[in-house]
Structure formats: structure tokens, C-alpha cells
Write a protein that holds these residues in place. Sequence first.
Motif, PDB file in Angstrom:
ATOM      1  N   TRP A  91       0.840  -1.198   0.000  1.00 27.56           N
ATOM      2  CA  TRP A  91       0.000   0.000   0.000  1.00 27.56           C
ATOM      3  C   TRP A  91       0.873   1.246   0.000  1.00 27.56           C
ATOM      4  CZ3 TRP A  91      -5.295  -0.451  -0.281  1.00 27.56           C
ATOM      5  CH2 TRP A  91      -5.831  -1.717  -0.012  1.00 27.56           C
ATOM      6  N   ILE A  92       0.428   2.256  -0.687  1.00 26.83           N
ATOM      7  CA  ILE A  92       1.040   3.573  -0.601  1.00 26.83           C
ATOM      8  C   ILE A  92      -0.067   4.602  -0.399  1.00 26.83           C
ATOM      9  CG2 ILE A  92       3.038   3.028  -2.066  1.00 26.83           C
ATOM     10  CD1 ILE A  92       1.552   4.593  -4.335  1.00 26.83           C
ATOM     11  N   GLN A  93       0.324   5.790   0.006  1.00 28.52           N
ATOM     12  CA  GLN A  93      -0.636   6.891   0.099  1.00 28.52           C
ATOM     13  C   GLN A  93      -0.288   7.914  -0.966  1.00 28.52           C
ATOM     14  OE1 GLN A  93      -0.760   9.823   3.505  1.00 28.52           O
ATOM     15  NE2 GLN A  93      -2.763   8.885   3.818  1.00 28.52           N
ATOM     16  N   SER A  94      -1.278   8.310  -1.735  1.00 23.36           N
ATOM     17  CA  SER A  94      -1.059   9.286  -2.798  1.00 23.36           C
ATOM     18  C   SER A  94      -0.850  10.675  -2.215  1.00 23.36           C
ATOM     19  CB  SER A  94      -2.257   9.309  -3.753  1.00 23.36           C
ATOM     20  OG  SER A  94      -3.397   9.859  -3.103  1.00 23.36           O
ATOM     21  N   GLU A  95      -0.425  11.603  -3.071  1.00 18.35           N
ATOM     22  CA  GLU A  95      -0.215  12.983  -2.628  1.00 18.35           C
ATOM     23  C   GLU A  95      -1.487  13.610  -2.083  1.00 18.35           C
ATOM     24  OE1 GLU A  95       1.441  15.199  -5.854  1.00 18.35           O
ATOM     25  OE2 GLU A  95       3.487  14.509  -5.479  1.00 18.35           O
ATOM     26  N   ASP A  96      -2.632  13.170  -2.605  1.00 21.26           N
ATOM     27  CA  ASP A  96      -3.903  13.730  -2.135  1.00 21.26           C
ATOM     28  C   ASP A  96      -4.602  12.815  -1.133  1.00 21.26           C
ATOM     29  OD1 ASP A  96      -4.189  11.933  -4.208  1.00 21.26           O
ATOM     30  OD2 ASP A  96      -5.806  13.005  -5.206  1.00 21.26           O
ATOM     31  N   GLY A  97      -3.832  11.902  -0.501  1.00 19.23           N
ATOM     32  CA  GLY A  97      -4.350  11.160   0.643  1.00 19.23           C
ATOM     33  C   GLY A  97      -5.097   9.876   0.362  1.00 19.23           C
ATOM     34  N   LEU A  98      -5.048   9.348  -0.860  1.00 19.07           N
ATOM     35  CA  LEU A  98      -5.738   8.102  -1.181  1.00 19.07           C
ATOM     36  C   LEU A  98      -4.872   6.898  -0.834  1.00 19.07           C
ATOM     37  CD1 LEU A  98      -7.139   9.006  -4.726  1.00 19.07           C
ATOM     38  CD2 LEU A  98      -8.348   9.131  -2.536  1.00 19.07           C
ATOM     39  N   GLN A  99      -5.515   5.836  -0.371  1.00 17.93           N
ATOM     40  CA  GLN A  99      -4.818   4.580  -0.133  1.00 17.93           C
ATOM     41  C   GLN A  99      -4.853   3.758  -1.426  1.00 17.93           C
ATOM     42  OE1 GLN A  99      -3.138   3.697   2.736  1.00 17.93           O
ATOM     43  NE2 GLN A  99      -3.588   5.838   3.270  1.00 17.93           N
ATOM     44  N   LEU A 100      -3.664   3.461  -1.946  1.00 12.29           N
ATOM     45  CA  LEU A 100      -3.550   2.766  -3.229  1.00 12.29           C
ATOM     46  C   LEU A 100      -2.924   1.396  -3.020  1.00 12.29           C
ATOM     47  CD1 LEU A 100      -2.237   5.762  -5.381  1.00 12.29           C
ATOM     48  CD2 LEU A 100      -4.610   5.086  -4.929  1.00 12.29           C
ATOM     49  N   ASP A 142      -3.026  -1.315  -8.643  1.00 11.43           N
ATOM     50  CA  ASP A 142      -4.392  -0.870  -8.918  1.00 11.43           C
ATOM     51  C   ASP A 142      -4.356   0.655  -9.003  1.00 11.43           C
ATOM     52  OD1 ASP A 142      -5.911  -3.230  -9.022  1.00 11.43           O
ATOM     53  OD2 ASP A 142      -6.043  -3.353  -6.838  1.00 11.43           O
ATOM     54  N   GLN A 143      -4.644   1.202 -10.185  1.00 13.34           N
ATOM     55  CA  GLN A 143      -4.679   2.654 -10.316  1.00 13.34           C
ATOM     56  C   GLN A 143      -5.774   3.239  -9.432  1.00 13.34           C
ATOM     57  OE1 GLN A 143      -2.355   4.077 -11.997  1.00 13.34           O
ATOM     58  NE2 GLN A 143      -2.011   3.190 -14.013  1.00 13.34           N
ATOM     59  N   ARG A 144      -5.651   4.523  -9.089  1.00 11.85           N
ATOM     60  CA  ARG A 144      -6.667   5.190  -8.269  1.00 11.85           C
ATOM     61  C   ARG A 144      -8.062   5.011  -8.864  1.00 11.85           C
ATOM     62  NH1 ARG A 144      -5.975  11.007  -7.337  1.00 11.85           N
ATOM     63  NH2 ARG A 144      -3.869  10.445  -6.683  1.00 11.85           N
ATOM     64  N   GLY A 145      -9.004   4.696  -7.986  1.00  5.50           N
ATOM     65  CA  GLY A 145     -10.379   4.492  -8.419  1.00  5.50           C
ATOM     66  C   GLY A 145     -10.633   3.129  -9.026  1.00  5.50           C
ATOM     67  N   CYS A 146      -9.620   2.261  -9.032  1.00  2.00           N
ATOM     68  CA  CYS A 146      -9.747   0.943  -9.654  1.00  2.00           C
ATOM     69  C   CYS A 146      -9.333  -0.154  -8.668  1.00  2.00           C
ATOM     70  CB  CYS A 146      -8.875   0.849 -10.902  1.00  2.00           C
ATOM     71  SG  CYS A 146      -9.268   2.050 -12.191  1.00  2.00           S
ATOM     72  N   GLY A 147      -9.876  -1.343  -8.851  1.00  2.00           N
ATOM     73  CA  GLY A 147      -9.502  -2.461  -7.998  1.00  2.00           C
ATOM     74  C   GLY A 147      -9.715  -2.137  -6.532  1.00  2.00           C
ATOM     75  N   GLU A 188      -8.386   3.429  -3.542  1.00  2.00           N
ATOM     76  CA  GLU A 188      -9.389   4.475  -3.353  1.00  2.00           C
ATOM     77  C   GLU A 188      -9.337   5.484  -4.491  1.00  2.00           C
ATOM     78  OE1 GLU A 188      -9.433   4.594   1.566  1.00  2.00           O
ATOM     79  OE2 GLU A 188      -8.377   6.157   0.437  1.00  2.00           O
ATOM     80  N   GLY A 189     -10.401   6.271  -4.589  1.00  2.00           N
ATOM     81  CA  GLY A 189     -10.428   7.332  -5.590  1.00  2.00           C
ATOM     82  C   GLY A 189     -11.767   7.429  -6.282  1.00  2.00           C
ATOM     83  N   ALA A 190     -12.249   8.655  -6.427  1.00  2.00           N
ATOM     84  CA  ALA A 190     -13.551   8.879  -7.055  1.00  2.00           C
ATOM     85  C   ALA A 190     -13.437   9.173  -8.543  1.00  2.00           C
ATOM     86  CB  ALA A 190     -14.270  10.036  -6.360  1.00  2.00           C
ATOM     87  N   ILE A 232     -10.978   9.083 -12.305  1.00  2.00           N
ATOM     88  CA  ILE A 232      -9.874   8.613 -13.138  1.00  2.00           C
ATOM     89  C   ILE A 232      -9.337   9.837 -13.873  1.00  2.00           C
ATOM     90  CG2 ILE A 232      -9.283   7.174 -15.124  1.00  2.00           C
ATOM     91  CD1 ILE A 232     -11.640   5.333 -14.194  1.00  2.00           C
ATOM     92  N   THR A 233      -8.043  10.095 -13.778  1.00  2.00           N
ATOM     93  CA  THR A 233      -7.513  11.362 -14.287  1.00  2.00           C
ATOM     94  C   THR A 233      -6.629  11.200 -15.518  1.00  2.00           C
ATOM     95  OG1 THR A 233      -5.532  11.442 -12.892  1.00  2.00           O
ATOM     96  CG2 THR A 233      -7.592  12.226 -11.912  1.00  2.00           C
ATOM     97  N   PHE A 234      -6.701  10.079 -16.181  1.00  2.00           N
ATOM     98  CA  PHE A 234      -6.027   9.876 -17.470  1.00  2.00           C
ATOM     99  C   PHE A 234      -4.511  10.103 -17.400  1.00  2.00           C
ATOM    100  CE2 PHE A 234     -10.350   9.890 -18.637  1.00  2.00           C
ATOM    101  CZ  PHE A 234     -10.478   9.314 -19.901  1.00  2.00           C
ATOM    102  N   GLY A 235      -3.937   9.846 -16.244  1.00  2.00           N
ATOM    103  CA  GLY A 235      -2.490   9.965 -16.089  1.00  2.00           C
ATOM    104  C   GLY A 235      -2.043  11.221 -15.365  1.00  2.00           C
ATOM    105  N   ALA A 236      -2.919  12.208 -15.235  1.00  2.00           N
ATOM    106  CA  ALA A 236      -2.537  13.479 -14.602  1.00  2.00           C
ATOM    107  C   ALA A 236      -2.070  13.270 -13.164  1.00  2.00           C
ATOM    108  CB  ALA A 236      -3.702  14.458 -14.644  1.00  2.00           C
ATOM    109  N   LYS A 237      -2.841  12.536 -12.370  1.00  2.00           N
ATOM    110  CA  LYS A 237      -2.472  12.230 -11.001  1.00  2.00           C
ATOM    111  C   LYS A 237      -1.823  10.854 -10.889  1.00  2.00           C
ATOM    112  CE  LYS A 237      -5.947  15.204  -8.822  1.00  2.00           C
ATOM    113  NZ  LYS A 237      -5.009  16.080  -8.094  1.00  2.00           N
ATOM    114  N   GLU A 238      -2.201   9.951 -11.789  1.00  2.00           N
ATOM    115  CA  GLU A 238      -1.641   8.592 -11.740  1.00  2.00           C
ATOM    116  C   GLU A 238      -0.118   8.588 -11.914  1.00  2.00           C
ATOM    117  OE1 GLU A 238      -5.957   8.115 -12.870  1.00  2.00           O
ATOM    118  OE2 GLU A 238      -4.304   9.463 -13.421  1.00  2.00           O
ATOM    119  N   GLN A 239       0.404   9.569 -12.657  1.00  2.00           N
ATOM    120  CA  GLN A 239       1.861   9.615 -12.844  1.00  2.00           C
ATOM    121  C   GLN A 239       2.579   9.827 -11.518  1.00  2.00           C
ATOM    122  OE1 GLN A 239       3.450  13.315 -14.745  1.00  2.00           O
ATOM    123  NE2 GLN A 239       1.294  13.931 -14.890  1.00  2.00           N
ATOM    124  N   TYR A 240       1.983  10.633 -10.635  1.00  2.00           N
ATOM    125  CA  TYR A 240       2.593  10.884  -9.328  1.00  2.00           C
ATOM    126  C   TYR A 240       2.411   9.680  -8.400  1.00  2.00           C
ATOM    127  CZ  TYR A 240       2.920  15.589 -11.128  1.00  2.00           C
ATOM    128  OH  TYR A 240       3.226  16.678 -11.929  1.00  2.00           O
TER     129      TYR A 240
END
Length: 350
Positions: A96-105, A151-156, A159-161, A163-171
Motif C-alpha cells: 500500500w502507498i498513500q497518494s499525494e492527495d491522501g488516497l490509499q492505493l 491498482d490505479q486510483r479508483g480501480c480495484g 481508493e479514488g472517485a 480517473i484522471t487519465f495519467g494526470a495524477k496517476e503519474q505521481y
Amino acid sequence: MTDGNVTNKGNKARNIAIAGLVAGGIFVGTAWPFFRFTISAGDKKKKEKRKEEPRPKKKVALGLHHTVINHPRHHFEKEYEEVIRWCEAQTMEDLWIQSEDGLQLHGSFLPAENPRRIVILSHGYRGNKFGSMARMARFLHRHGCDLLFIDQRGCGESEGAYITFGAKEQYDLLRWIDLINKRNTDNLPIYLYGQSMGATTILLASGHELPEEVKGIIADSGFSSMKKQLRDIASGWFHFHSVGLLLARVNILCKLLAHFSMKETDTTQALKHNRIPILFFHGEEDTYVLPENTCRNFTRCRAEKEMVFIPKARHLCCAFVAPKLYKEKLREFFRKYDVSPEETSGELQA
């Protein structure tokens, strides 16, 4: 000036402001269905329930026909399901990691018996850690690759509401790379392997400063920008008019609700700064992400690069249509960029 005149002017200004807000709301609101269709990750509970319940066959809408004919299941259902079952049968470590905007991935790590490299697998739009990524997973694992399925954000399980087409997924990917590299005590070469939106995510991440252990990128069927991809979908699938105006409104919703801009998904600047070798794949008959996207990304790339087009292959079907060629290209890529002397002189078996 009388109090009455002041009051009338105040009311007029207020009415103009209200009218402006209403007009602006209508202008932006008319793009809401398309925004929700493309950006919203959807309700996970409902998606899980749909997976468990048998779905009756029904006529597919004209535009959505492209999502059906371009999926590997369309012609390769047996092979597709077989490799997914193999992945699900493996004992993997949950990470697990935490994204810059606080999501558990969430990610799943599968170690190889005698690892020679690490491959981070980045799935496509609305996919999950296995899906079409599973096609090459068994081959890679059998030939010395530790695998990290994310699992990309919002998938699997992530967490995540939106899908940002790579904008946030890259980070998010940068954080996965950092986590894996901290665990990489043997200094194994690291490769980034992405498909569709996952490929675009990796291409965008390549513009950032990456650890020296990252030796190569494999980009299968990636798009060159969210704007181009949505333009192709809106005009090609649904025959929308005034697509530019529609996308401008969608972009406003992206900024207001999902906190990103379409400009952040354009690969131009990332590929201009990238110095990591890239192996590009694309199917010649892909009508989901048009092949011209990979041509554009290939042209933008200033690092060492190779582009492989597979005849008769639709979206994410290159490894299904031409498995021998696909595997051979992967073997060549690893032999060329692995740093291990043993690997340089050795060979991966088919």
C-alpha cells in the motif's frame, strides 16, 4: 441619488450576477453526462455486485461497440481468462502507498525465484491490477522478473472517485517506484510496463527524475493526451458536433471536481525530457486508442526507442495476436538494457 435608485441598481446587478451563474451552470452542466461517463470511477459496491451477478446479453449502444470489439475477450476470451486465473492463484504480497492527495492505493507483489529484474505493471482505463496485464505476467515471472501489479486510483482495491487519465496517476507511479526501489537491495534493473492509460501514465512519469535503476519503459497502446483521446471518442464513437466546446466544458468540471487539467495528460513535455529507452507497441486495427497516438509519442521521444505495430491487432491485443514476436521483443529489450553481465550474455528462453 435616491435610495430607490440605489436599490434598483443593486437589484439589477444581483439579477445579472444570478443570470450569469445560471448561464454558467447550464453551460458547464450540459457536459456533466460525458464527464461522468469518462472521469467518474463509479460506485465500487455496485461494480462488485455486477461482477457477481450474471448479466443478460443485450444490444450494445453504437459508441460502446468499440469497447467490445477492442477488448481481448472479444476474440481471445479463453487465453484472457486463463492468465487471469494464473495470477489469482499466485501467492502475492499486498502493498500500500498513500497518494499525494491522501488516497490509499493498492498493489500486489509477486517475487520470482531467482530475480534478475523488477517489472512494475500499470493497467489501463477502468481496469485492475490483472486484466490484460496478466497476458505477459506469467511469461515475465517465469523468466526472472519480480512483478508489482498496481491498482490505479479508483480501480480495484485502490481508493479514488475520479480517473484522471495519467494526470495524477503519474505521481502515484512515482511513489510506487520509490517504494519498490527502497526494497530493491540487490539493485536489480527496474522496468515500467504499461498498457493504454497505464502506458500514458508511465510516459508522463518518465519526464520526472527517476532512479538510475529504472532501465526501460514498455508502452503498449498508450494515448498522447486526454484531450485527443476524448476528442476521438466524442467525434468517432458518438458523432458529437462542437467537440472542442464540449471538451472545454469537461475540462472545467475536471478542474472543479477532480482537481486536474487536461493539459497535465499531454505527453509532449515528458517525452522531451525523458532519457529512458522506450519500447512501443500498438495494434494496427485499434479503434479505441488510435495507432496515430503511438506514432505521435514515438516522434516526441528523444531517448532510444523502438516502435512495433502488430497487424490485425485491436486494442491491447498485440500480445494475443503475435505472442512470439511480442515475447521476442521483450527479450531483446531486456538483454539490451539490463545491467547484469550474466543477463547480457545469457538468454531468456521462450
